[in-house]
Scaffold this motif. Structure first.
Motif, PDB file in Angstrom:
ATOM      1  N   GLU A   1       0.811  -1.158  -0.035  1.00  0.00           N
ATOM      2  CA  GLU A   1      -0.087   0.268   0.019  1.00  0.00           C
ATOM      3  C   GLU A   1       0.902   1.286   0.032  1.00  0.00           C
ATOM      4  OE1 GLU A   1      -0.888   0.448   4.851  1.00  0.00           O
ATOM      5  OE2 GLU A   1      -2.221  -0.051   3.643  1.00  0.00           O
TER       6      GLU A   1
ATOM      7  N   LEU B   1       3.129   0.322  -2.880  1.00  0.00           N
ATOM      8  CA  LEU B   1       2.391  -0.015  -4.176  1.00  0.00           C
ATOM      9  C   LEU B   1       2.490   0.513  -5.376  1.00  0.00           C
ATOM     10  CD1 LEU B   1      -0.050  -1.778  -4.985  1.00  0.00           C
ATOM     11  CD2 LEU B   1      -1.764  -0.136  -4.053  1.00  0.00           C
TER      12      LEU B   1
ATOM     13  N   THR C   1      -8.840  -0.107  -3.764  1.00  0.00           N
ATOM     14  CA  THR C   1      -7.755   0.170  -4.272  1.00  0.00           C
ATOM     15  C   THR C   1      -7.104   1.771  -3.807  1.00  0.00           C
ATOM     16  OG1 THR C   1      -8.023  -1.087  -5.968  1.00  0.00           O
ATOM     17  CG2 THR C   1      -6.430   0.345  -6.539  1.00  0.00           C
TER      18      THR C   1
ATOM     19  N   ARG D   1      -5.731   1.731  -0.393  1.00  0.00           N
ATOM     20  CA  ARG D   1      -4.509   1.223  -0.611  1.00  0.00           C
ATOM     21  C   ARG D   1      -3.316   2.357  -1.016  1.00  0.00           C
ATOM     22  NH1 ARG D   1      -4.308  -4.651  -3.285  1.00  0.00           N
ATOM     23  NH2 ARG D   1      -1.821  -4.150  -2.843  1.00  0.00           N
TER      24      ARG D   1
ATOM     25  N   ALA E   1      -2.877   4.757   1.441  1.00  0.00           N
ATOM     26  CA  ALA E   1      -2.532   4.112   2.723  1.00  0.00           C
ATOM     27  C   ALA E   1      -3.289   5.019   3.889  1.00  0.00           C
ATOM     28  CB  ALA E   1      -0.948   4.146   3.188  1.00  0.00           C
TER      29      ALA E   1
END
Length: 505
Positions: A4, A8, A211, A214, A217
């Motif tokens: 994340e 990510l 998403t 993520r 965060a």
């Protein structure tokens, strides 16, 4: 471990970069082995026309891959199409590396090209749509092209190293090595989700929410996450209201509320010009140009090709570092001026063959590459990935890249044949010079500035007055007030939209 935040996004950028290393490797690897005895023996000593077919089949097949994406791109998502592209490239590489005829090699290059079309159509879109930081977005998409340049350079260096070997491994090993890049790309991409913008555009709101959280965060209720979601949904709502379907007439003169067709047209022409300026003709035939046309010995020509592509990679990295220092228009216009100067001198020198003029021509070629590296190499990709509306982003960007492959096919297939014709010869380079000349004016008059805007805020550049009073437009305008922009950006964006093509009610 679930990635994340920055981890990510770094993983998404790394996967995209590796995918473009694969593209660069495919584009460059044959250029360094076309003149080797083992390659010529394996494929039956092809003439110039067949050699052109071997190299250009990859390009035409890449165009086909792009067209497939324009039709079916929303069916599987950005991520799954990229993975599918890498798998198809692996199949094509196996066919190519085991070839004992030019027919089999062309068939393998077709598979590689189709897979490459999938990847080059959607990797920049994937990376751009995963970005939550506007300044990082341009540099990240730029890094894709830099990675392609790195792939070309690596391929040429491996080709050069293999000139000291013997037997069929001289060309089969470099060709087969592409499989590694595809496998590593898949490995990095598998743990990642698709983009939040894709999920929202296809009504997968739960996946989009997860998403987006993520990437930031942070929980969905956080102000930044909620605002980003609201902007994406507002952009989707605007497109639903303003653009029912793309109309053919709008590609010629667009008066629709969000100018979707004009935005696609702008990207297609920009990327097409970027590959009619001599790009693929130079990189596919670097060794041939140095050896056959400039007159350098075979090993020196191979080494010079590797050095030239290394220069391209280094200058690409300069573009990544300083991408956001100047507007997209500034990079492109300045690049067009520099490339025109170097190409004009190069063309003049090629008209008078000889040892001294050959050396001077080689230096002009290096100069052109150094200017191209941070400008017309990456910036058309960056711009085309930013200017497209969300609903048609996969179509618009895939069509833009398809223009690249058609331009590349035309130049790499016809270019060597024209140069080999004694009645044409060096005059072939005038064709590329003309496109270098027209590149700057096209950007100046037709390409509004997109630097400093989110992908959703780009809609505001093209939006008709009728839409500015909608709640969706006001949602986007809260983060895009002109007072928060530099005056240069605003003036350039406004100046680049012709008055008679601004949308009307």
């Amino acid at each position: 471990m679930v990635l994340e935040g920055n981890a990510l996004y770094r993983n998404a950028v790394t996967a995209g970069a590796l995918g473009f290393v694969t593209f660069g490797w495919d584009a460059g690897v044959l250029g360094g082995v076309l003149q080797t005895p083992s390659f010529l023996e394996a494929v039956g000593y092809p003439n110039t026309t067949i050699t052109s077919m071997i190299t250009s089949a990859f390009l035409l097949a890449s165009w086909l891959g792009c067209i497939i994406i324009t039709i079916f791109g929303m069916k599987m998502g950005r991520k799954n199409w990229i993975i599918a592209g890498e798998v198809v490239q692996i199949i094509g590489t196996i066919i190519s590396a085991t070839s004992y005829s030019y027919g089999q090699l062309i068939a393998g290059r077709v598979f590689i090209g189709v897979g490459n079309g999938f990847c080059t159509s959607l990797i920049p879109v994937y990376v751009a749509e995963m970005a939550i930081s506007v300044p990082k977005r341009g540099a990240a998409v730029n890094l894709m092209i830099c990675s392609a340049a790195g792939g070309i350079a690596l391929a040429y260096w491996v080709d050069f190293g293999m000139t000291f070997a013997s037997g069929q491994a001289v060309w089969r090993f470099p060709v087969a090595f592409q499989v590694l890049w595809s496998l590593v790309t898949i490995a990095f991409l598998l743990p990642n989700p698709d983009t939040p913008r894709y999920y929202y555009a296809t009504s997968q709101e739960a996946e989009g929410d997860a998403t987006l959280a993520r990437l930031y965060a942070k929980p969905l209720a956080d102000r930044d996450v909620a605002r980003s979601k609201s902007d994406i949904l507002a952009s989707i709502e605007l497109e639903k209201v303003a653009t029912a379907e793309l109309r053919l007439k709008d590609f010629f003169y667009d008066t629709s509320d969000l100018q979707a067709a004009r935005r696609i047209r702008t990207g297609v022409i920009l990327v097409g010009i970027g590959y009619m300026i001599g790009t693929d003709m130079i990189y596919y035939y670097l060794s041939t140009i140095f050896q056959s046309y400039i007159g350098l010995p075979a090993k020196v020509a191979s080494a010079m090709s590797a050095v030239a592509t290394t220069v391209l990679t280094i200058t690409n990295f300069l573009g990544v570092t300083f991408m956001e220092k100047f507007g997209r228009r500034t990079w492109l216009i300045a690049g067009a001026i520099g490339q025109t100067l170097f190409m004009a001198i190069f063309t003049g020198l090629m008209s008078s063959p000889g040892a001294k003029t050959g050396a001077a021509a080689a230096s002009m070629l290096f100069g052109w590459i150094a200017v191209f590296g941070p400008t017309w190499g990456p910036v058309p990709y960056v711009y085309a990935s930013e200017v497209m509306p969300l609903r048609y982003r996969h179509i618009g960007f895939a069509l833009s890249v398809s223009a690249q492959w058609l331009s590349a096919f035309l130049t790499t297939f016809a270019g060597p044949i024209a140069i080999a014709d004694t009645s044409v010869g060096w005059k072939t380079w005038i064709w590329f010079l003309v496109f270098n000349i027209i590149a700057g004016p096209y950007v100046y008059f037709c390409c509004p500035e997109t630097r400093g805007r989110t992908l959703e805020e780009v809609d505001l550049i093209f939006m008709s007055d009728r839409l500015h009073n909608t709640s969706a437009a006001k949602q986007l305008e809260h983060t895009a007030s002109l007072s928060s922009r530099s005056s240069d950006d605003v003036e350039q964006a406004e100046a680049a939209i012709p008055k008679d093509e601004k949308t009307s009610d």
